[in-house]
Design a protein around this motif. Structure first.
Motif, PDB file in Angstrom:
ATOM      1  N   ASN A  71       0.809  -1.216   0.000  1.00  0.00           N
ATOM      2  CA  ASN A  71       0.000   0.000   0.000  1.00  0.00           C
ATOM      3  C   ASN A  71       0.844   1.269   0.000  1.00  0.00           C
ATOM      4  N   GLY A  72       2.152   1.132   0.210  1.00  0.00           N
ATOM      5  CA  GLY A  72       3.033   2.292   0.180  1.00  0.00           C
ATOM      6  C   GLY A  72       3.824   2.436  -1.109  1.00  0.00           C
ATOM      7  N   ILE A  73       3.473   1.675  -2.132  1.00  0.00           N
ATOM      8  CA  ILE A  73       4.200   1.702  -3.401  1.00  0.00           C
ATOM      9  C   ILE A  73       3.477   2.601  -4.412  1.00  0.00           C
ATOM     10  N   ARG A  74       4.224   3.521  -5.010  1.00  0.00           N
ATOM     11  CA  ARG A  74       3.703   4.397  -6.062  1.00  0.00           C
ATOM     12  C   ARG A  74       4.774   4.565  -7.147  1.00  0.00           C
ATOM     13  N   LYS A  75       4.377   5.154  -8.287  1.00  0.00           N
ATOM     14  CA  LYS A  75       5.276   5.508  -9.396  1.00  0.00           C
ATOM     15  C   LYS A  75       6.073   4.308  -9.892  1.00  0.00           C
ATOM     16  N   PHE A  76       5.402   3.176 -10.029  1.00  0.00           N
ATOM     17  CA  PHE A  76       6.048   1.964 -10.522  1.00  0.00           C
ATOM     18  C   PHE A  76       6.338   2.101 -12.016  1.00  0.00           C
ATOM     19  N   SER A  77       7.527   1.662 -12.442  1.00  0.00           N
ATOM     20  CA  SER A  77       7.868   1.626 -13.868  1.00  0.00           C
ATOM     21  C   SER A  77       8.870   0.513 -14.111  1.00  0.00           C
ATOM     22  N   ALA A  78       8.977   0.100 -15.375  1.00  0.00           N
ATOM     23  CA  ALA A  78       9.902  -0.972 -15.743  1.00  0.00           C
ATOM     24  C   ALA A  78      10.570  -0.643 -17.064  1.00  0.00           C
ATOM     25  N   GLN A  79      11.859  -0.961 -17.158  1.00  0.00           N
ATOM     26  CA  GLN A  79      12.634  -0.700 -18.377  1.00  0.00           C
ATOM     27  C   GLN A  79      13.539  -1.884 -18.680  1.00  0.00           C
ATOM     28  N   ASP A  80      13.937  -1.986 -19.968  1.00  0.00           N
ATOM     29  CA  ASP A  80      14.967  -2.965 -20.317  1.00  0.00           C
ATOM     30  C   ASP A  80      16.338  -2.303 -20.202  1.00  0.00           C
ATOM     31  N   ALA A 114       7.452   5.384   3.696  1.00  0.00           N
ATOM     32  CA  ALA A 114       7.941   4.647   4.864  1.00  0.00           C
ATOM     33  C   ALA A 114       7.660   5.429   6.136  1.00  0.00           C
ATOM     34  N   ASN A 115       6.533   5.126   6.756  1.00  0.00           N
ATOM     35  CA  ASN A 115       6.170   5.798   8.004  1.00  0.00           C
ATOM     36  C   ASN A 115       5.462   4.819   8.928  1.00  0.00           C
ATOM     37  N   GLN A 116       6.063   3.634   9.088  1.00  0.00           N
ATOM     38  CA  GLN A 116       5.507   2.575   9.926  1.00  0.00           C
ATOM     39  C   GLN A 116       6.526   2.165  10.985  1.00  0.00           C
ATOM     40  N   LEU A 117       6.864   3.086  11.858  1.00  0.00           N
ATOM     41  CA  LEU A 117       7.908   2.804  12.840  1.00  0.00           C
ATOM     42  C   LEU A 117       7.504   1.677  13.774  1.00  0.00           C
ATOM     43  N   GLY A 118       6.302   1.763  14.346  1.00  0.00           N
ATOM     44  CA  GLY A 118       5.880   0.790  15.342  1.00  0.00           C
ATOM     45  C   GLY A 118       5.713  -0.617  14.814  1.00  0.00           C
ATOM     46  N   LYS A 119       5.487  -0.759  13.521  1.00  0.00           N
ATOM     47  CA  LYS A 119       5.371  -2.097  12.931  1.00  0.00           C
ATOM     48  C   LYS A 119       6.729  -2.685  12.571  1.00  0.00           C
ATOM     49  N   ARG A 120       7.788  -1.866  12.733  1.00  0.00           N
ATOM     50  CA  ARG A 120       9.159  -2.300  12.434  1.00  0.00           C
ATOM     51  C   ARG A 120       9.265  -2.845  11.001  1.00  0.00           C
ATOM     52  N   THR A 121       8.616  -2.130  10.094  1.00  0.00           N
ATOM     53  CA  THR A 121       8.659  -2.496   8.684  1.00  0.00           C
ATOM     54  C   THR A 121       9.563  -1.537   7.913  1.00  0.00           C
ATOM     55  N   ARG A 122       9.177  -0.260   7.891  1.00  0.00           N
ATOM     56  CA  ARG A 122       9.984   0.748   7.204  1.00  0.00           C
ATOM     57  C   ARG A 122       9.650   2.107   7.804  1.00  0.00           C
ATOM     58  N   HIS A 123      10.680   2.878   8.067  1.00  0.00           N
ATOM     59  CA  HIS A 123      10.471   4.212   8.619  1.00  0.00           C
ATOM     60  C   HIS A 123      11.601   5.122   8.167  1.00  0.00           C
ATOM     61  N   ILE A 124      11.223   6.233   7.560  1.00  0.00           N
ATOM     62  CA  ILE A 124      12.196   7.214   7.081  1.00  0.00           C
ATOM     63  C   ILE A 124      11.791   8.587   7.595  1.00  0.00           C
ATOM     64  N   ASP A 125      12.737   9.304   8.164  1.00  0.00           N
ATOM     65  CA  ASP A 125      12.526  10.715   8.469  1.00  0.00           C
ATOM     66  C   ASP A 125      13.859  11.435   8.302  1.00  0.00           C
ATOM     67  N   ASP A 126      13.942  12.679   8.777  1.00  0.00           N
ATOM     68  CA  ASP A 126      15.150  13.445   8.522  1.00  0.00           C
ATOM     69  C   ASP A 126      16.320  13.048   9.407  1.00  0.00           C
ATOM     70  N   SER A 127      16.140  12.040  10.279  1.00  0.00           N
ATOM     71  CA  SER A 127      17.234  11.602  11.148  1.00  0.00           C
ATOM     72  C   SER A 127      17.696  10.181  10.893  1.00  0.00           C
ATOM     73  N   HIS A 128      16.864   9.389  10.200  1.00  0.00           N
ATOM     74  CA  HIS A 128      17.267   7.987   9.969  1.00  0.00           C
ATOM     75  C   HIS A 128      16.343   7.319   8.961  1.00  0.00           C
ATOM     76  N   ALA A 129      16.788   6.118   8.575  1.00  0.00           N
ATOM     77  CA  ALA A 129      15.946   5.220   7.776  1.00  0.00           C
ATOM     78  C   ALA A 129      16.105   3.821   8.349  1.00  0.00           C
ATOM     79  N   PHE A 130      14.989   3.235   8.788  1.00  0.00           N
ATOM     80  CA  PHE A 130      14.996   1.824   9.178  1.00  0.00           C
ATOM     81  C   PHE A 130      14.319   1.050   8.061  1.00  0.00           C
ATOM     82  N   ILE A 131      15.042   0.099   7.493  1.00  0.00           N
ATOM     83  CA  ILE A 131      14.568  -0.637   6.325  1.00  0.00           C
ATOM     84  C   ILE A 131      14.533  -2.127   6.632  1.00  0.00           C
ATOM     85  N   ASP A 132      13.330  -2.675   6.802  1.00  0.00           N
ATOM     86  CA  ASP A 132      13.166  -4.124   6.728  1.00  0.00           C
ATOM     87  C   ASP A 132      12.987  -4.412   5.241  1.00  0.00           C
TER      88      ASP A 132
END
Length: 600
Positions: A71-80, A114-132
Motif C-alpha cells: 500500500n506504500g508503493i507508487r510511481k512503478f515503472s519498468a525498463q529494459d 515509509a512511516n511505519q515505525l511501530g510495525k518495524r517495517t519501514r520508517h524514514i525521516d530526517d534523522s534515519h531510515a529503518f529498512i526491513d
C-alpha cells in the motif's frame, strides 16, 4: 499438478546453485526523508520467461500477520537495459506483471512511503531510515536465490549498519540471496555505535534516538547475556550480530532477524530497574530467536511463502519457548535476581488464571490460528496466546524432563538437538519433537503431548512450584488475608460514566449479562462519580447484590450484580522455608542459581 513443499524447496536450492554467479542490484535512495519517501531501483538479470512477475511480500518475518505492505508503493515503472519502457500491469495487491521480458535485463523503479515505525517495517525521516528489506525490495521467483547487492543513498552524515556483509563502501551491503536480505534489516542515520567481542564473535550495538539509557550498562550486560547461549546450544550460527535499538516517543516492540534484532522502546523506559529489565529481557528473547526460528523452525514456515499465510501448529514452540528460554540466559548470567524472576512468574500465573480462553483453545490451535488471532476481550475469554501459554507449556515440559531424568536433562537439551538435527533448510514437525523427547529422556511423550499441547493446557501450579522448593501466596506470611470486591469488569472513564472494556468469562459480571461498551452510570440508584468501580464497591461486602444502571445502545437499563471477594494483594511466588535438598537441587538445575534461602 501441485508440487509438495519439500520439492519446491529442493527446486529453490537448485536455483541457488544454478544462479551462483547471478546478482540483483538494489539502490535505495532516501531522496525525500522529511516526507518519509525513498526511490527504489531493482536491477534484475536477464529473464528466461516471456513475462516477469515481481512481488513485494505481504508480511514480514517475525510477525505472523498480513500487513499489506504494497500500500506504500507508487510511481512503478519498468525498463529494459537500453532504457526502453516495458508494459506492465498490477495483477494483485502485491504483484506486478511486466510484459515481454524474455532474455532482457530488467530494471524496476518505484517510490516507497515509509512511516511505519511501530510495525518495524519501514520508517524514514530526517534523522534515519529503518529498512526491513521485505517491505521495500521486490523480487521475482528467478531472483529469489540470487545474490543481492544493496546500495543505500543517504545524507552524508548518516551511518549505515546491518548484519549483512559490507560491499564496496559503508553504505553498501551484500546478501547471498533474497531470503537473507529480507531477514537482515538496515539502520541508517544519526546514531550511536558500539562494538564488543565474545567467544570470537563480533557484536555491534547501534542506537537511534535520545533517551535515559546507559550505554555502558547495556554493553556490559549484553556481553554477559550473549555468552550464556552456550548453556543451551553447542555452536553459533553467526560470526557477527547486531543489536539495533530505537529510543522513541511511543513505538515499542522487537523483532528477531537472522543476524540482528530491532528493539524499540520509549526513550524514557530504560533507566528504572523495572524498565531496564524489560529491555534486557527483550534483548535476550530476540537473541534466543537467532537459534529458535532463525536456524530451526516448524515445517509450515520452511521455506517462507512471502505472499500468504504460513500455517503451523508449533508456533507456540517458536515463540513461547523463546520467551521461556530468555530467562535461562538472564538467570545464568545473573542479570536477573531470583526475586525478580519470581515476580515475573507470579504475573504469568495470575494472567493465566484469569484467562478463560484456556478452557476453549489448545496452544496447538492457537499456533495455527496466530494469523487471525483476536486480542482484547474476545481473545482473553476464548483463546490462548502462543507467547504466554507457550511459555507455560515450555515450563511444564522442562520440569517434566528434569523429573524424568533425575535432573540429568532439561528442555535446553531438546533445543540443542533441534539445532543440531534440523538446521534450515531442514524443518521439524510434531513427530520430530516427540522423537527428540524420546532421545533425551528414553520415554514416550505422546500421552503428555496429547494432554498439554493438542489438548487444553491445565497446570497445577502448586505442585509445579513445589518441585523447585517454591510456593504461591497472597500478602505477608501469617497476616490476615486482605480481600476486595471482584466483578470481572474492566472499565474506562468516559464523559457519561464508566465504559465496559472487558468482561471476564464466568465472572459475576459475565453471569449478570454485562457486555462490552455498556456505560455504567449508577449503583443502587446513586450516580457513579468515581473513576473506577473499585472505590464505590468498597462500600459493599460479598453478601450484597447491587443494582447497576447503565446505557446500552443509548437505552437506559439495569441489572443486578452479585458481589464476590478475592485476595486484594498480588499473588507472590516465594521459596519454602523448609525446602529439602532435592528441591534445592531441582531449583539450581532449573535456573543455574543457588536456592534463595532468604525469602525476603
Amino acid at each position: 499438478m501441485v508440487l509438495c513443499k519439500s520439492l519446491l524447496f529442493t527446486l529453490l536450492l537448485y536455483l541457488i546453485a544454478f544462479s551462483a554467479n547471478a546478482e540483483v542490484n538494489v539502490t535505495i535512495n532516501i531522496d525525500n526523508p522529511e516526507h518519509h519517501l525513498a526511490t527504489v531501483q531493482v536491477q534484475f538479470k536477464a529473464s528466461e520467461t516471456k513475462d516477469t512477475l515481481v512481488y513485494l511480500p505481504t508480511w514480514r518475518t517475525g510477525r505472523y500477520e498480513i500487513l499489506n505492505l504494497a500500500n506504500g508503493i507508487r510511481k512503478f515503472s519498468a525498463q529494459d537495459e537500453q532504457g526502453n519502457a516495458l508494459l506492465w500491469e498490477k495483477v494483485s495487491k502485491d504483484s506486478w506483471r511486466i510484459n515481454n521480458t524474455q532474455h532482457k535485463k530488467l530494471t524496476v523503479t518505484y517510490q516507497v512511503y515509509a512511516n511505519q515505525l511501530g510495525k518495524r517495517t519501514r520508517h524514514i525521516d530526517d534523522s534515519h531510515a529503518f529498512i526491513d528489506n521485505s517491505t521495500v525490495v521486490m523480487y521475482s521467483e528467478e531472483s529469489r536465490p540470487q545474490k543481492h547487492i544493496v546500495q543505500m543513498v543517504v545524507p552524508k552524515a548518516w551511518r549505515s549498519v546491518s548484519g549483512l556483509d559490507f560491499g564496496d563502501n559503508h553504505h553498501q551491503f551484500i546478501a547471498s540471496n533474497y531470503d537473507v536480505l529480507v531477514d537482515s534489516p538496515i539502520e541508517s542515520g544519526i546514531n550511536q555505535f558500539f562494538e564488543f567481542e565474545v567467544d570470537n564473535r563480533q557484536y555491534e550495538l547501534v542506537i537511534w534516538g535520545e533517551g535515559n539509557y546507559d550505554t555502558q550498562k547495556m554493553l556490559q550486560d549484553l556481553t554477559v547475556m550473549v555468552e550464556q547461549s552456550k548453556s543451551i546450544w553447542q555452536g553459533y550460527p553467526f560470526k557477527r550480530y547486531v543489536f539495533m535499538v530505537h529510543a522513541t516517543s511511543g513505538a515499542r516492540g522487537a523483532t528477531e532477524h537472522v543476524n540482528s534484532t530491532i528493539i524499540q522502546r520509549s526513550r524514557y523506559k530504560f533507566s528504572a530497574r523495572k524498565d531496564y529489565i524489560g529491555f534486557i529481557s527483550t534483548a535476550a528473547h530476540e537473541f534466543v530467536h537467532t537459534w529458535n526460528v532463525k536456524q530451526y523452525r516448524p515445517e509450515g514456515l520452511v521455506p517462507y511463502d512471502y505472499q500468504q499465510e504460513n500455517y503451523d501448529n508449533l508456533l507456540w514452540l517458536a515463540e513461547g519457548s523463546t520467551s521461556y528460554l530468555q530467562y535461562q540466559l538472564l538467570l545464568r548470567g545473573k542479570l536477573l535476581t531470583s526475586k525478580e524472576f519470581f515476580e515475573d512468574l507470579a504475573k504469568r500465573i495470575t494472567k493465566h488464571q484469569h484467562k478463560p480462553g484456556r478452557n476453549s483453545q489448545s496452544i496447538a490451535q492457537a499456533g495455527f490460528d496466530a494469523w487471525i488471532n483476536e486480542s482484547g476481550d474476545y481473545g482473553n475469554n476464548h483463546s490462548v496466546n502462543i507467547y504466554a501459554e507457550g511459555y507455560l507449556a515450555s515450563w511444564l515440559l522442562d520440569f517434566d524432563i528434569l523429573s524424568r531424568t533425575n535432573l540429568a536433562k532439561s528442555y535446553r537439551n531438546v533445543h540443542n538437538q533441534l539445532y543440531q538435527q534440523f538446521k534450515i533448510p531442514k524443518s521439524y514437525n510434531e513427530n520430530d519433537i516427540l522423537a527428540i523427547l524420546n532421545q533425551v529422556t528414553g520415554e514416550n511423550y505422546q500421552p503428555w503431548w496429547q494432554q498439554n499441547i493438542t489438548g487444553l493446557l491445565a497446570i497445577d501450579f502448586d505442585a509445579l512450584l513445589a518441585k523447585a522448593g517454591l510456593q504461591m501466596s497472597y500478602g505477608k506470611a501469617g497476616a490476615k488475608l486482605k480481600t476486595q470486591i471482584w466483578t470481572g469488569l474492566k472499565t474506562e472513564q468516559v464523559n457519561s460514566g464508566l465504559k465496559v472494556t472487558h468482561v471476564e468469562k464466568h465472572s459475576p459480571a459475565w453471569d449478570a449479562g454485562f457486555t462490552l461498551d455498556d456505560i455504567i452510570i449508577a449503583i443502587d440508584g446513586l450516580r457513579l462519580v468515581d473513576k473506577d468501580l473499585t472505590t464505590r464497591l468498597a462500600d459493599f461486602n460479598d453478601e450484597n447484590t447491587v443494582d447497576i444502571s447503565f446505557f446500552r445502545r443509548d437505552v437506559l437499563a439495569s441489572k443486578s450484580l452479585a458481589l464476590v471477594k478475592r485476595p486484594k494483594d498480588k499473588l507472590k511466588v516465594t521459596p519454602l522455608e523448609n525446602a529439602n535438598e532435592q528441591q534445592k537441587a531441582f531449583f539450581t538445575q532449573w535456573t543455574g542459581l543457588e536456592f534463595p534461602e532468604d525469602k525476603k
